[in-house]
Motif scaffolding. Sequence first.
Motif, PDB file in Angstrom:
ATOM      1  N   ARG A 159      35.318  12.069  73.892  1.00 30.79           N
ATOM      2  CA  ARG A 159      35.602  11.995  72.462  1.00 30.79           C
ATOM      3  C   ARG A 159      36.913  12.715  72.136  1.00 30.79           C
ATOM      4  O   ARG A 159      37.729  12.224  71.346  1.00 30.79           O
ATOM      5  CB  ARG A 159      34.444  12.619  71.681  1.00 30.79           C
ATOM      6  CG  ARG A 159      34.513  12.425  70.170  1.00 30.79           C
ATOM      7  CD  ARG A 159      33.290  13.026  69.483  1.00 30.79           C
ATOM      8  NE  ARG A 159      32.051  12.410  69.972  1.00 30.79           N
ATOM      9  CZ  ARG A 159      31.150  13.036  70.737  1.00 30.79           C
ATOM     10  NH1 ARG A 159      31.357  14.299  71.102  1.00 30.79           N
ATOM     11  NH2 ARG A 159      30.067  12.416  71.122  1.00 30.79           N
ATOM     12  N   ALA A 160      37.134  13.853  72.779  1.00 31.80           N
ATOM     13  CA  ALA A 160      38.333  14.638  72.483  1.00 31.80           C
ATOM     14  C   ALA A 160      39.599  13.964  72.981  1.00 31.80           C
ATOM     15  O   ALA A 160      40.574  13.811  72.228  1.00 31.80           O
ATOM     16  CB  ALA A 160      38.197  16.032  73.102  1.00 31.80           C
ATOM     17  N   ILE A 161      39.603  13.558  74.240  1.00 32.49           N
ATOM     18  CA  ILE A 161      40.857  13.012  74.771  1.00 32.49           C
ATOM     19  C   ILE A 161      41.140  11.608  74.255  1.00 32.49           C
ATOM     20  O   ILE A 161      42.282  11.132  74.341  1.00 32.49           O
ATOM     21  CB  ILE A 161      40.901  13.064  76.312  1.00 32.49           C
ATOM     22  CG1 ILE A 161      39.884  12.123  76.949  1.00 32.49           C
ATOM     23  CG2 ILE A 161      40.727  14.488  76.804  1.00 32.49           C
ATOM     24  CD1 ILE A 161      40.051  12.013  78.459  1.00 32.49           C
ATOM     25  N   SER A 162      40.115  10.957  73.682  1.00 37.79           N
ATOM     26  CA  SER A 162      40.355   9.660  73.053  1.00 37.79           C
ATOM     27  C   SER A 162      41.277   9.777  71.851  1.00 37.79           C
ATOM     28  O   SER A 162      41.830   8.774  71.389  1.00 37.79           O
ATOM     29  CB  SER A 162      39.031   9.015  72.633  1.00 37.79           C
ATOM     30  OG  SER A 162      38.267   8.628  73.753  1.00 37.79           O
ATOM     31  N   THR A 163      41.454  10.996  71.354  1.00 42.76           N
ATOM     32  CA  THR A 163      42.417  11.188  70.278  1.00 42.76           C
ATOM     33  C   THR A 163      43.846  11.157  70.796  1.00 42.76           C
ATOM     34  O   THR A 163      44.786  11.011  70.009  1.00 42.76           O
ATOM     35  CB  THR A 163      42.175  12.530  69.555  1.00 42.76           C
ATOM     36  OG1 THR A 163      42.401  13.611  70.472  1.00 42.76           O
ATOM     37  CG2 THR A 163      40.749  12.617  69.033  1.00 42.76           C
ATOM     38  N   ALA A 164      44.005  11.303  72.103  1.00 44.89           N
ATOM     39  CA  ALA A 164      45.340  11.313  72.704  1.00 44.89           C
ATOM     40  C   ALA A 164      45.707   9.976  73.323  1.00 44.89           C
ATOM     41  O   ALA A 164      46.875   9.571  73.298  1.00 44.89           O
ATOM     42  CB  ALA A 164      45.433  12.408  73.763  1.00 44.89           C
ATOM     43  N   LEU A 165      44.722   9.284  73.896  1.00 44.94           N
ATOM     44  CA  LEU A 165      44.981   7.996  74.549  1.00 44.94           C
ATOM     45  C   LEU A 165      43.664   7.248  74.732  1.00 44.94           C
ATOM     46  O   LEU A 165      42.596   7.863  74.762  1.00 44.94           O
ATOM     47  CB  LEU A 165      45.707   8.179  75.888  1.00 44.94           C
ATOM     48  CG  LEU A 165      44.949   8.672  77.116  1.00 44.94           C
ATOM     49  CD1 LEU A 165      45.895   8.705  78.326  1.00 44.94           C
ATOM     50  CD2 LEU A 165      44.305  10.006  76.953  1.00 44.94           C
ATOM     51  N   PRO A 166      43.689   5.907  74.856  1.00 38.08           N
ATOM     52  CA  PRO A 166      42.450   5.155  75.051  1.00 38.08           C
ATOM     53  C   PRO A 166      41.725   5.646  76.303  1.00 38.08           C
ATOM     54  O   PRO A 166      42.343   5.808  77.358  1.00 38.08           O
ATOM     55  CB  PRO A 166      42.934   3.713  75.212  1.00 38.08           C
ATOM     56  CG  PRO A 166      44.275   3.677  74.565  1.00 38.08           C
ATOM     57  CD  PRO A 166      44.874   5.029  74.812  1.00 38.08           C
ATOM     58  N   THR A 167      40.420   5.873  76.192  1.00 39.69           N
ATOM     59  CA  THR A 167      39.645   6.455  77.283  1.00 39.69           C
ATOM     60  C   THR A 167      38.329   5.717  77.439  1.00 39.69           C
ATOM     61  O   THR A 167      37.542   5.644  76.492  1.00 39.69           O
ATOM     62  CB  THR A 167      39.365   7.941  77.022  1.00 39.69           C
ATOM     63  OG1 THR A 167      40.597   8.626  76.766  1.00 39.69           O
ATOM     64  CG2 THR A 167      38.670   8.584  78.204  1.00 39.69           C
ATOM     65  N   ILE A 168      38.086   5.176  78.629  1.00 38.02           N
ATOM     66  CA  ILE A 168      36.831   4.500  78.908  1.00 38.02           C
ATOM     67  C   ILE A 168      36.011   5.348  79.880  1.00 38.02           C
ATOM     68  O   ILE A 168      36.558   6.194  80.592  1.00 38.02           O
ATOM     69  CB  ILE A 168      37.047   3.092  79.491  1.00 38.02           C
ATOM     70  CG1 ILE A 168      37.742   3.173  80.856  1.00 38.02           C
ATOM     71  CG2 ILE A 168      37.856   2.217  78.546  1.00 38.02           C
ATOM     72  CD1 ILE A 168      37.740   1.856  81.604  1.00 38.02           C
ATOM     73  N   CYS A 169      34.702   5.110  79.903  1.00 35.76           N
ATOM     74  CA  CYS A 169      33.832   5.869  80.792  1.00 35.76           C
ATOM     75  C   CYS A 169      32.895   4.918  81.520  1.00 35.76           C
ATOM     76  O   CYS A 169      32.191   4.122  80.887  1.00 35.76           O
ATOM     77  CB  CYS A 169      33.026   6.891  80.002  1.00 35.76           C
ATOM     78  SG  CYS A 169      31.998   7.967  81.033  1.00 35.76           S
ATOM     79  N   CYS A 181      45.002  21.635  84.719  1.00 33.81           N
ATOM     80  CA  CYS A 181      45.291  21.102  83.384  1.00 33.81           C
ATOM     81  C   CYS A 181      46.078  19.806  83.524  1.00 33.81           C
ATOM     82  O   CYS A 181      46.528  19.440  84.610  1.00 33.81           O
ATOM     83  CB  CYS A 181      46.056  22.125  82.547  1.00 33.81           C
ATOM     84  SG  CYS A 181      47.648  22.610  83.240  1.00 33.81           S
ATOM     85  N   ILE A 182      46.253  19.108  82.398  1.00 31.01           N
ATOM     86  CA  ILE A 182      46.943  17.818  82.441  1.00 31.01           C
ATOM     87  C   ILE A 182      47.608  17.537  81.098  1.00 31.01           C
ATOM     88  O   ILE A 182      47.062  17.869  80.040  1.00 31.01           O
ATOM     89  CB  ILE A 182      45.945  16.676  82.804  1.00 31.01           C
ATOM     90  CG1 ILE A 182      46.669  15.349  83.004  1.00 31.01           C
ATOM     91  CG2 ILE A 182      44.833  16.571  81.771  1.00 31.01           C
ATOM     92  CD1 ILE A 182      45.772  14.249  83.575  1.00 31.01           C
ATOM     93  N   ALA A 183      48.790  16.949  81.146  1.00 28.24           N
ATOM     94  CA  ALA A 183      49.452  16.466  79.935  1.00 28.24           C
ATOM     95  C   ALA A 183      49.011  15.021  79.706  1.00 28.24           C
ATOM     96  O   ALA A 183      49.218  14.164  80.574  1.00 28.24           O
ATOM     97  CB  ALA A 183      50.968  16.541  80.077  1.00 28.24           C
ATOM     98  N   LEU A 184      48.401  14.770  78.559  1.00 31.43           N
ATOM     99  CA  LEU A 184      47.948  13.416  78.229  1.00 31.43           C
ATOM    100  C   LEU A 184      48.846  12.742  77.202  1.00 31.43           C
ATOM    101  O   LEU A 184      48.611  11.609  76.812  1.00 31.43           O
ATOM    102  CB  LEU A 184      46.507  13.450  77.724  1.00 31.43           C
ATOM    103  CG  LEU A 184      45.476  13.883  78.768  1.00 31.43           C
ATOM    104  CD1 LEU A 184      44.087  13.930  78.152  1.00 31.43           C
ATOM    105  CD2 LEU A 184      45.493  12.947  79.975  1.00 31.43           C
ATOM    106  N   SER A 185      49.863  13.459  76.765  1.00 29.39           N
ATOM    107  CA  SER A 185      50.889  12.907  75.884  1.00 29.39           C
ATOM    108  C   SER A 185      52.104  13.802  76.017  1.00 29.39           C
ATOM    109  O   SER A 185      52.074  14.817  76.716  1.00 29.39           O
ATOM    110  CB  SER A 185      50.402  12.870  74.428  1.00 29.39           C
ATOM    111  OG  SER A 185      50.319  14.178  73.902  1.00 29.39           O
ATOM    112  N   HIS A 186      53.167  13.445  75.319  1.00 31.74           N
ATOM    113  CA  HIS A 186      54.376  14.269  75.353  1.00 31.74           C
ATOM    114  C   HIS A 186      54.151  15.626  74.688  1.00 31.74           C
ATOM    115  O   HIS A 186      54.890  16.574  74.960  1.00 31.74           O
ATOM    116  CB  HIS A 186      55.529  13.549  74.649  1.00 31.74           C
ATOM    117  CG  HIS A 186      56.002  12.325  75.360  1.00 31.74           C
ATOM    118  ND1 HIS A 186      56.845  12.365  76.448  1.00 31.74           N
ATOM    119  CD2 HIS A 186      55.730  11.012  75.141  1.00 31.74           C
ATOM    120  CE1 HIS A 186      57.086  11.136  76.867  1.00 31.74           C
ATOM    121  NE2 HIS A 186      56.420  10.290  76.102  1.00 31.74           N
TER     122      HIS A 186
END
Length: 303
Positions: free
Chosen positions: A69-79, A247-252
């Motif tokens: 739910r959280a990272i879906s705010t940064a990029l499309p995320t499927i599970c 950690c990871i950068a999921l956007s700029h």
Amino acid sequence: MITRDIEAFLAFARELAPDFGPPTACAAFLVAPDGFRLAEQSAQDNIYMADAGAFDAQRASMQHRDLQRAISTALPTICFAGDPATPDAVFPNNVFGTAAGRYIVGRMRHQVRQREAARDDIRGFFGGVLDYAEIDLSTQPHPCELTGALVIDRARGLGFCGLSERCDEEGARLMHEAFGLRATLLFDLAPGEYHTNVVLAVLAGRAAVVCPRGFADPVVPAAIAGLYAPHAVTCSEAEHAAFVGNCIALSHETVWMSADAGEALSPLHCRRLADAGFRVETVALDAIEAAGGSLRCCIGEIY
């Protein structure tokens, strides 16, 4: 270039423009922690794993949903659904990786994880839905646990590959070719370390988080930090233990880590990430961290 020669690698890397490809993924995929429990085979060489009694499957499932739910705010995320026969599948980035127009299937060291590579649904998604070409490394004998062992600077096409029981030199070469990298630096991880992405992160090609204790030769983390200076975070022992390096950068603009990692991150290092243009976002993942990995391990990137 694939080499152990740090000076040669640095000389080459410093001349590269950040034009290899997008610095962050366009989408992400997860695998649910169904049947979450201690994987005894994996525990043989993962010092971060907790004892069986510390595993809480219900809490892990709830936190994993919060992560999606959280990272879906940064990029499309499927599970994808999990499988009780593959308790480590919650860390899919070790088994499936992507580059432009293709997906790579890794060769896992432990049999319990080798089962993950045979999943028809994930292969079908990449090959059938996305129409990506397949590079299958899972049937050859050399361990190469993809972006667990290999940290990639996607902006410049650079690889940083830590060798351990989870990846040997031939496995590193196979991954270097599969991802089509310009240059890969090989080095030994410290005894007891199993994956590079626990002790190193390269963030959108413009910053690095380094845990020096995770490297066999202290010259290596110092050189990597120097390559990304002044936007390099050199983790303390406490930050290392809390998975700040995972950690990871999921956007700029965003760097994601677990809540425990965010709590351990020093104010100085938080400011250093801010100076590089990153806002730190966190998700509680203590239940999942019992399995020996953290937020970055949970996220498969789609390029």
